[in-house]
Write an enzyme that holds these catalytic residues in place. Structure first.
Site, PDB file in Angstrom:
ATOM      1  N   LYS A 172      55.428  77.284  64.696  1.00  0.00           N
ATOM      2  CA  LYS A 172      56.416  78.109  65.791  1.00  0.00           C
ATOM      3  C   LYS A 172      56.106  77.260  66.858  1.00  0.00           C
ATOM      4  O   LYS A 172      54.926  77.071  67.735  1.00  0.00           O
ATOM      5  CB  LYS A 172      55.590  79.098  65.954  1.00  0.00           C
ATOM      6  CG  LYS A 172      56.495  80.265  67.172  1.00  0.00           C
ATOM      7  CD  LYS A 172      55.553  81.295  67.958  1.00  0.00           C
ATOM      8  CE  LYS A 172      55.184  80.928  69.049  1.00  0.00           C
ATOM      9  NZ  LYS A 172      56.224  80.646  70.083  1.00  0.00           N
ATOM     10  N   THR A 227      43.887  78.526  76.997  1.00  0.00           N
ATOM     11  CA  THR A 227      42.627  78.801  76.601  1.00  0.00           C
ATOM     12  C   THR A 227      42.620  80.399  75.994  1.00  0.00           C
ATOM     13  O   THR A 227      42.077  80.772  75.460  1.00  0.00           O
ATOM     14  CB  THR A 227      41.615  78.552  77.519  1.00  0.00           C
ATOM     15  OG1 THR A 227      41.325  77.135  77.623  1.00  0.00           O
ATOM     16  CG2 THR A 227      40.170  79.191  77.284  1.00  0.00           C
ATOM     17  N   GLU A 247      43.462  73.237  70.503  1.00  0.00           N
ATOM     18  CA  GLU A 247      43.457  72.205  71.518  1.00  0.00           C
ATOM     19  C   GLU A 247      43.880  72.794  72.838  1.00  0.00           C
ATOM     20  O   GLU A 247      45.028  73.522  72.823  1.00  0.00           O
ATOM     21  CB  GLU A 247      44.318  71.154  71.187  1.00  0.00           C
ATOM     22  CG  GLU A 247      43.821  70.334  70.048  1.00  0.00           C
ATOM     23  CD  GLU A 247      44.572  68.995  69.716  1.00  0.00           C
ATOM     24  OE1 GLU A 247      45.883  69.062  70.234  1.00  0.00           O
ATOM     25  OE2 GLU A 247      44.007  68.190  68.893  1.00  0.00           O
ATOM     26  N   CYS A 281      48.023  68.140  79.541  1.00  0.00           N
ATOM     27  CA  CYS A 281      46.727  68.663  79.399  1.00  0.00           C
ATOM     28  C   CYS A 281      45.707  67.514  79.787  1.00  0.00           C
ATOM     29  O   CYS A 281      44.592  68.010  80.142  1.00  0.00           O
ATOM     30  CB  CYS A 281      46.337  69.248  78.056  1.00  0.00           C
ATOM     31  SG  CYS A 281      46.598  68.058  76.751  1.00  0.00           S
ATOM     32  N   GLU A 382      42.643  76.158  85.476  1.00  0.00           N
ATOM     33  CA  GLU A 382      43.908  75.084  85.144  1.00  0.00           C
ATOM     34  C   GLU A 382      45.011  75.559  85.889  1.00  0.00           C
ATOM     35  O   GLU A 382      45.466  76.799  85.840  1.00  0.00           O
ATOM     36  CB  GLU A 382      43.971  75.179  83.696  1.00  0.00           C
ATOM     37  CG  GLU A 382      44.939  74.339  83.589  1.00  0.00           C
ATOM     38  CD  GLU A 382      45.488  74.315  81.852  1.00  0.00           C
ATOM     39  OE1 GLU A 382      45.656  75.210  81.239  1.00  0.00           O
ATOM     40  OE2 GLU A 382      45.414  73.206  81.225  1.00  0.00           O
TER      41      GLU A 382
HETATM   42  P1  NDP Z   1      50.350  79.352  75.600  1.00  0.00           P
HETATM   43  O1  NDP Z   1      48.854  79.544  75.001  1.00  0.00           O
HETATM   44  O2  NDP Z   1      50.982  80.594  76.527  1.00  0.00           O
HETATM   45  O3  NDP Z   1      51.229  79.245  74.279  1.00  0.00           O
HETATM   46  C1  NDP Z   1      51.031  78.263  73.370  1.00  0.00           C
HETATM   47  C2  NDP Z   1      51.768  78.848  71.884  1.00  0.00           C
HETATM   48  O4  NDP Z   1      51.224  79.845  71.608  1.00  0.00           O
HETATM   49  C3  NDP Z   1      53.441  79.121  72.294  1.00  0.00           C
HETATM   50  O5  NDP Z   1      54.128  78.752  71.065  1.00  0.00           O
HETATM   51  C4  NDP Z   1      53.150  80.538  72.460  1.00  0.00           C
HETATM   52  O6  NDP Z   1      54.295  81.247  72.141  1.00  0.00           O
HETATM   53  C5  NDP Z   1      51.936  80.991  71.452  1.00  0.00           C
HETATM   54  N1  NDP Z   1      51.508  82.203  71.680  1.00  0.00           N
HETATM   55  C6  NDP Z   1      51.453  82.688  72.767  1.00  0.00           C
HETATM   56  N2  NDP Z   1      50.734  84.091  72.177  1.00  0.00           N
HETATM   57  C7  NDP Z   1      50.401  84.139  71.129  1.00  0.00           C
HETATM   58  C8  NDP Z   1      49.444  84.888  69.914  1.00  0.00           C
HETATM   59  N3  NDP Z   1      48.871  86.147  70.690  1.00  0.00           N
HETATM   60  N4  NDP Z   1      49.117  84.433  68.987  1.00  0.00           N
HETATM   61  C9  NDP Z   1      49.706  83.290  68.502  1.00  0.00           C
HETATM   62  N5  NDP Z   1      50.558  82.412  69.126  1.00  0.00           N
HETATM   63  C10 NDP Z   1      50.853  82.767  70.513  1.00  0.00           C
HETATM   64  O7  NDP Z   1      50.383  78.094  76.153  1.00  0.00           O
HETATM   65  P2  NDP Z   1      51.434  77.348  76.869  1.00  0.00           P
HETATM   66  O8  NDP Z   1      52.522  77.245  76.214  1.00  0.00           O
HETATM   67  O9  NDP Z   1      51.681  78.013  78.530  1.00  0.00           O
HETATM   68  O10 NDP Z   1      51.004  75.907  77.206  1.00  0.00           O
HETATM   69  C11 NDP Z   1      50.336  75.377  78.286  1.00  0.00           C
HETATM   70  C12 NDP Z   1      48.942  75.521  77.932  1.00  0.00           C
HETATM   71  O11 NDP Z   1      48.777  74.333  76.512  1.00  0.00           O
HETATM   72  C13 NDP Z   1      47.843  74.620  78.905  1.00  0.00           C
HETATM   73  O12 NDP Z   1      46.709  75.418  79.097  1.00  0.00           O
HETATM   74  C14 NDP Z   1      47.555  73.525  78.456  1.00  0.00           C
HETATM   75  O13 NDP Z   1      46.335  72.719  78.960  1.00  0.00           O
HETATM   76  C15 NDP Z   1      47.349  73.476  76.870  1.00  0.00           C
HETATM   77  N6  NDP Z   1      47.515  72.435  76.192  1.00  0.00           N
HETATM   78  C16 NDP Z   1      46.452  71.585  75.550  1.00  0.00           C
HETATM   79  C17 NDP Z   1      46.429  70.616  75.066  1.00  0.00           C
HETATM   80  C18 NDP Z   1      45.386  69.958  74.272  1.00  0.00           C
HETATM   81  O14 NDP Z   1      45.512  69.122  73.416  1.00  0.00           O
HETATM   82  N7  NDP Z   1      44.127  70.475  74.687  1.00  0.00           N
HETATM   83  C19 NDP Z   1      47.740  69.716  74.987  1.00  0.00           C
HETATM   84  C20 NDP Z   1      49.056  70.397  75.702  1.00  0.00           C
HETATM   85  C21 NDP Z   1      48.732  71.531  76.336  1.00  0.00           C
HETATM   86  P3  NDP Z   1      55.400  81.708  73.328  1.00  0.00           P
HETATM   87  O15 NDP Z   1      55.016  80.708  74.616  1.00  0.00           O
HETATM   88  O16 NDP Z   1      56.707  81.047  72.593  1.00  0.00           O
HETATM   89  O17 NDP Z   1      55.448  83.045  73.502  1.00  0.00           O
END
Ligand code: NDP
Length: 478
Positions: A172, A227, A247, A281, A382
């Site tokens: 996804k 997180t 991650e 990130c 963050e």
């Molecule tokens: P989110 O946690 O909001 O979303 C990440 C993914 O998880 C999306 O596809 C989202 O779907 C999905 N998701 C949301 N809720 C659920 C759930 N309950 N169960 C399963 N999947 C779910 O993060 P962002 O998309 O806002 O990304 C930014 C974040 O990612 C920042 O905190 C950043 O630091 C982190 N990040 C970490 C990295 C690392 O390697 N440590 C690298 C890059 C980013 P949808 O949004 O489509 O609803």
């Protein structure tokens, strides 16, 4: 543009026929739709992945290598289309997608195509008794969930090792940036990638992501995102004893000593602060500067930031749009918080409104703030946007203590020409990745991931191959 799910080798709408709009953040307008899928669509994808598993997991290394390489080449042959799509979906400058995101997605596929051929297992001779050997077998159907900041780059970072290790995948992408994952599904069809091996279900995390995580037939979850979401996923996986790799977010320190190569540090710090609008990130969001060079740093940094260009991502600007209107307001909210907490905005601090087609886009001026204590909210939470804080320090110990004071531990950058100091500080920093005198140099063989609330587990290289395989010890008596 109508984005579709890719399930069992076919492009399909959500079973409910519901759709969600996708917005181009640089003009602030809807450019297309994606399926608003739910658990029924996920069910179909899981069933397809289960059916495809037996044939996929017994393929020879060479056959799997060829198929993953074809995927990589398929993206490469449509480079411009992928670059334009990534920039339109995310707001990042096209040059950045062309230099970084899409080439890196191609590298991910090539790298793991080759890694599975070179992935060793161990054997241990037990004297006078027998021989142990380790099997590393595919886990089964795995779920890969990725965020919006580096859409195809992080999507392939998950699916490439998962597929290479012999698993089938239900993936996804972020609902905010689905376009390049959709283009990848069209490449799969073009090259005749086996049906059901990779399934891509679009839609909301709370519906699609959650359904993937909750389904007991999905044996492992690899997640990159925030997180808060990571914690919810971890709780669900714990209930099922499901393997999970997380991650998550970061609040990365950039520690600058007065004995650094000033010019190199300055040029890199501008990049590590604002590349991709600060939405990586790994960006350094807290800049710790030794007091002896604080004023010199501040003056030069502000001069360089004021020279950065913002606007239409199709042009040669340094800074494009942030990913969405909601995210723009979240970042602006943090800038307001900085003022409430007593910070001084040295430059930026506002929405930026370009002329012309991008006037309704979601742009924020690169923002530099000083005068905040290291424990205030702005230096602990963050922000994930073009906002950095400057914090002076006296001694090495003082810098390490402040750098380690957040709940996060993803990446750190250290600037010094003193090799002993570099080693000492690198050892003392609570983070999964440390760069000395550089930033974001990535070798795909190295372990990648964070400590504390920045995640669990490591991906990259054989770490990813280990995550995506089940380890079994076999003992043969002599
Ligand atoms: P989110 O946690 O909001 O979303 C990440 C993914 O998880 C999306 O596809 C989202 O779907 C999905 N998701 C949301 N809720 C659920 C759930 N309950 N169960 C399963 N999947 C779910 O993060 P962002 O998309 O806002 O990304 C930014 C974040 O990612 C920042 O905190 C950043 O630091 C982190 N990040 C970490 C990295 C690392 O390697 N440590 C690298 C890059 C980013 P949808 O949004 O489509 O609803």
């Amino acid at each position: 543009m109508t984005i579709k799910n890719y399930i069992n080798g076919e492009l399909r709408d959500a079973l409910s026929n519901k759709i969600i709009n996708v917005v181009n953040p640089s003009i602030g307008k809807v450019y297309g739709t994606l399926p608003d899928s739910d658990s029924q669509d996920v069910m179909l994808a899981i069933e397809a992945a289960i059916e495809a598993l037996p044939a996929w997991k017994i393929l020879s290394f060479e056959q799997r290598f060829d198929l993953l390489l074809k995927l990589a080449n398929g993206i490469e042959s449509r480079m411009n289309e992928f670059v334009e799509a990534e920039s339109m979906d995310n707001g990042k400058p096209e040059w950045l997608a062309a230099q970084s995101d899409i080439p890196r997605a191609i590298s991910n596929l090539k790298f793991f195509a080759s890694a599975q051929m070179n992935f060793p297992s161990e054997s241990h001779h037990t004297p006078n008794q027998g021989l142990n050997y380790t099997l590393r077998q595919p886990i089964g159907v795995v779920g890969c969930i990725s965020p919006w900041n580096l859409p195809l780059y992080l999507f392939t970072w998950k699916i490439a090792p998962a597929l290479a290790a012999g698993n089938t995948v239900v993936a996804k992408p972020s609902e905010i940036t689905p376009y390049t994952a959709y283009l990848l599904s069209t490449v799969c069809i073009e090259i005749g990638f086996p049906k059901g091996v990779l399934n891509i279900v679009h839609g909301l995390g709370a519906k699609v992501g959650q359904a993937i995580v909750e389904d007991k037939r999905v044996k492992a979850i690899a997640f990159t995102g925030g997180t808060v979401t990571g914690r919810a996923i971890n709780i669900e996986c714990a209930k099922q004893f499901k393997k999970v790799s997380l991650e998550l977010g970061g609040k990365n320190p950039n520690i600058i000593f007065d004995d650094c190569d000033f010019e190199d540090m300055m040029a890199t710090t501008v990049r590590s602060s604002f590349t991709n609008q600060g939405q990586i990130c790994l960006c350094g969001s807290r800049i710790f500067i030794q007091k002896t060079i604080y004023t010199q740093f501040k003056e030069e940094f502000i001069t360089r930031i004021n020279q950065l260009t913002i606007g239409d991502p199709k042009t040669n600007v340094n800074i494009g749009a942030v990913v969405s209107e909601d995210h723009m307001h979240k970042i602006l909210g943090y800038i307001e918080l900085a003022k409430e907490e007593g910070g001084t905005i040295l430059t930026g601090g506002k929405r930026y409104i370009p002329e012309g087609e991008c006037r309704d886009g979601f742009f924020i001026e690169p923002t530099v703030i000083e005068g905040l204590g290291h424990l205030c909210r702005l230096n602990q939470e963050e922000i994930f946007g073009p906002v950095v804080t400057l914090i002076p320090f006296d001694t090495e110990e003082n810098a390490i203590e402040m750098a380690n004071s957040t709940p996060y531990g993803l990446a750190c950058t250290i600037w010094t020409e003193n090799v002993k100091k570099a080693h000492r500080v690198a050892q003392s920093i609570d983070s999964g990745i440390v760069w000395v005198n550089t930033w974001m140099v990535r070798d795909l063989r190295t372990p990648f991931g964070g400590m504390k609330e920045s995640g669990i587990g490591r991906e990259g290289g054989f770490e990813a191959m280990r995550f995506f395989t089940e380890t079994k010890n076999v003992f043969i008596k002599y």
